[in-house]
Design a protein around this motif. Sequence first.
Motif, short mmCIF file in Angstrom:
data_model
loop_
_atom_site.label_atom_id
_atom_site.label_comp_id
_atom_site.label_asym_id
_atom_site.label_seq_id
_atom_site.Cartn_x
_atom_site.Cartn_y
_atom_site.Cartn_z
N LEU A 1 0.53 3.60 -3.41
CA LEU A 1 -0.76 3.19 -3.99
C LEU A 1 -1.92 3.66 -3.12
CD1 LEU A 1 0.03 -0.49 -5.06
CD2 LEU A 1 -0.09 1.53 -6.53
N ALA A 2 -1.67 3.68 -1.81
CA ALA A 2 -2.75 3.98 -0.85
C ALA A 2 -3.38 5.33 -1.11
CB ALA A 2 -2.20 3.93 0.57
N ALA B 1 0.83 -1.21 0.00
CA ALA B 1 0.00 0.00 0.00
C ALA B 1 0.86 1.26 0.00
CB ALA B 1 -0.92 0.00 1.21
N ASN B 2 1.99 1.20 0.70
CA ASN B 2 2.83 2.39 0.82
C ASN B 2 4.29 1.98 0.92
OD1 ASN B 2 4.18 4.72 1.44
ND2 ASN B 2 2.75 5.38 3.04
N LEU C 1 -3.14 7.30 -4.03
CA LEU C 1 -3.30 7.77 -5.40
C LEU C 1 -4.67 8.45 -5.51
CD1 LEU C 1 -2.02 4.72 -7.51
CD2 LEU C 1 -0.91 6.96 -7.27
N LEU D 1 7.22 -5.53 -8.85
CA LEU D 1 5.83 -5.13 -9.06
C LEU D 1 5.72 -3.85 -9.87
CD1 LEU D 1 4.35 -5.98 -5.54
CD2 LEU D 1 3.73 -7.07 -7.70
N HIS D 2 6.78 -3.07 -9.88
CA HIS D 2 6.86 -1.90 -10.74
C HIS D 2 5.69 -0.94 -10.52
CE1 HIS D 2 9.37 -0.31 -13.79
NE2 HIS D 2 8.39 -0.10 -14.64
N VAL D 3 5.43 -0.64 -9.27
CA VAL D 3 4.31 0.26 -8.96
C VAL D 3 4.75 1.72 -9.05
CG1 VAL D 3 3.17 -1.43 -7.48
CG2 VAL D 3 4.77 0.20 -6.48
N THR D 4 3.78 2.60 -8.99
CA THR D 4 4.05 4.05 -9.07
C THR D 4 4.95 4.48 -7.92
OG1 THR D 4 2.04 4.40 -7.78
CG2 THR D 4 1.85 4.62 -10.16
N ASP D 5 5.67 5.58 -8.13
CA ASP D 5 6.53 6.10 -7.06
C ASP D 5 5.70 6.56 -5.87
OD1 ASP D 5 8.58 5.60 -8.78
OD2 ASP D 5 8.75 7.67 -9.50
N GLU D 6 4.54 7.17 -6.14
CA GLU D 6 3.65 7.57 -5.04
C GLU D 6 3.05 6.31 -4.42
OE1 GLU D 6 3.46 8.26 -8.42
OE2 GLU D 6 1.63 9.47 -8.56
#
Lengths: 612, 346
Positions: free
Chosen positions: B323-324, B95-96, B326, B316-321
Amino acid sequence: MASTDVIVQEVSRRDDSQRFVNDFSLQVATVNGSGSQSANTILLRSIFQMGIPVSGKNLFPSNIAGLPTWYTIRANKHGYIGRKKEIDFLIAMNQETAREDVLSLSPGAAVLYDEPMNLASLRPDLTFYSVPFDKIVATVCPEAKLRKLVKNMIYVGVMAHLLGLDMVQVENALRKQFAKKVKAADLNWGAAQAGFDYAASSLSKKDPCRVERMDKTAGKIIVDGNTAAALGSMFAGVTVVTWYPITPSSSLVETLIDYMKKYRIRPDGKATFAIVQAEDELAAIGMVIGAGWAGARAMTATAGPGISLMAEFAGLGYYVEIPAVIWDIQRVGPSTGLPTRTSQGDVLFTAVLSHGDTKHIMLFPASVEECFSMAQDAFNLAEWFQTPVFVMSDLDLGMNNWMSDPFPYPTQPIDRGKVLSKEDLDRLGGFARYKDVDGDGIGWRTLPGTDHPAAAYFTRGSGHNEKAQYTERPDDYENNMLRLARKFEGARARVPKSVQMGSGRERVGIIAYGTSHWAILESRDQLRNEHGLESDYLRLRAYPFPHEVQDFIENHERVYVVEQNRDAQLFDLLRLDLPVEQVGKLRSIAHCHGLPLDARSVTDELMSLEGN
Amino acid sequence: MATTSSAEPKTNRIGLTVIDYKGGRTTLCAGCGHNAISERIIDAMYEMGVQPERVAKLSGIGCSSKSPAYFMSRSHSFNAVHGRMPSVATGAVLANHNLIALGVSGDGDTASIGIGQFVHLMRRNLPLIYIIEDNGVYGLTKGQFSATADIGSKLKTGVINDLPPIDTCALAIQLGASFVGRSFSGDKRQLLAMLKAAIAHRGTVMLDVISPCVTFNDHEGSTKSYKYMKDHDEPLQEISFIPSFEEIDVDYDPGTTVDVTMHDGSHLRLRKLDVDYDPTNKLRAIATLTEAHHEGETLTGVFYIDPNKPTFMDLLHVTDEPLATLPADAVRPPKAVLDEVMESLR
């Protein structure tokens, strides 16, 4: 009543040639792993594309290849898309089950079979069509090893001729099915045409099942509930999905993965989601709880055995008040049960899942459209009430094909619930995590990482007071539990309202939920048309039960609670919930054979309970 | 560090005093090794200048898992269910991923009820510091053996343990954790250096810290007592840590010292003691642990480190921000997407 009624029905069957026009149930008996799913989907779509309401139900074994499978397509001009008890037309492709399949048909039904099975001598009261599948397939498929896969497409062509399906629609459906695989499409189209030609030249129509073009499917879609749930979750803004494969829920997450990869990757290649296949259901829900705590919209999907494993975390989520969404695609239990059959058998267990006093919000989608919309409701409710929310779908809804209006784009904003930001804390100076400041039992929370010295609190599954501090004081414990109960009471007014049908003035009421709905729709017409019994119907969509349920029961002499489990589980939940004077009005109609509920069974049992 | 007598309290590089890293008063037994570990965590976080609000403390159930209440009250904390902290921690990091996740567990919480989640956590190399406060017994239920108790070790009641221990370090190395070590709650210097390096590391740090239970496992015949550790603690290296924000002012001899450059530019320096040891060699690490075990020694130190192994979040290549948090328009695709999907289902 039985024996005379059967004869009357049989006579009327033969007499009424219009009766089976756009109103029949067709069953294909095959072996799983034989490629029959494509053929069946094409048949279904072809009927759909001719404007006739249709539904498809796959009765499959817990096995990858080689065991019997039955696929039932129901076409119905009135729009009844629940399971029909009787089969009007059998396509017998499986030697192993053919005899029993044929013997179980009602008189007057038709059978199409693979010639070597020689079924025609089994019964004098059925219509038989014999087709030499192997000979036909050899003419259109030179490559011997592909024949097994193409063979099934021949019955599509034969049925197109016998039912009066438009071959243009068959080809459209076929090319849609094979999409970019042009070679496979051409080969299969050849097989379908060969089947059609054979039927045209060698079979004479003797059964009454026919299709005629209608306009009842214009603009509609065909989709299964798991796909609808996946889409709903994507548009609900889910960010963390953790799961463990289990039939019949796996396809929900697998479809979600496909959609998310397509629509939730940013142009820079970064994903706005994380999907993790966990080591088991304990870990799957643990990750959801951890992610929900840290502020993500997190969900998992499972079935009964997974729900059992999730009990401990469900209690934690309830007690420490963390949003979570859990889809239960119910299958037949207990234990491993029948993993590929449908049920509403997890309702009672899930309502109170965990040790200690625990109650959970449950949603009951009845349609694919509700799988889509309730995916959004579930997150909004979970975050508003800071608690796990269970969406109680089932195998029939989740894995079978349903006709539906297209899903509307969500109009409701994404509601993240009571979360305090750094700026809020600057203003307030501090907060108490579990203090009921708004009188609704719901405290305000902060997310880990909130940049304020007063943001942190200690989440613990042990006793805690308003400030989230450890406590073993009797009054702290009791106050907290009473607040949780108040919070849960508040959910009655916020969960999806029940849907009511009927004049509201009848003596007899029916309560049902989930996929039982489709049998009830049809059964109420049967009760009216065949028995002159009018009924009112309340379809429950959520637990805790909304307030209108008591009014509905109050206004009826008798209320039948219809569901798909042995122990009348929702009936039991109602009994716990209702004032004692209302309980006596309830009657249970419960079915637990693992097949989707059919209208005839409901009608018969209800009339029998009515004393007829 | 607290030798200055000036009126101004000493602060770290982000202007916080050590008080800002304190927790609630401990309720564990006087002399419990876990309290010493809590103290070292406070020191390490303070000296590294970690913003307390960025830290998420996670724990399971047991004496060890209570301890997050006794340090860093300005950090969010989650005392979850028995043996399941790894999944909760994983969810929180998903999540973060800007959180510094600190998991505290015990030997029962990890090696028995939690072994399933533990091994899968190690496999993923999730960015997380995982500390086992290892005393060989279940303290809160009054002293039953745990799965890290050595063969032949004796309970107060006289019961002898006749099953082999699970070596959580060997497991973690084999499975994919990228920083694995063992320390002793009584060795302030070693533990502090390892914790600071842990904070600088990116990936799963697994530290098994022998932490004697003064009430149920500190007697003659125990292999997790203070006395036993005094006699059998065999440090592999002398460990020093130079954080990225400090000047390197001491040279080292490459013949006797391994210098590991951490992902953030910090340096972990491991001066070899008795044996010539390469902490980047997995096979050697496991062999060394096995040998020490045969000799009845409790080896401590950094057994394995790979500062550059991709973490689970990299995969997982998630966003820099996070996810919790967004915004809605980042997580709800536009209507055109729904229209396209609906068209495909017609």
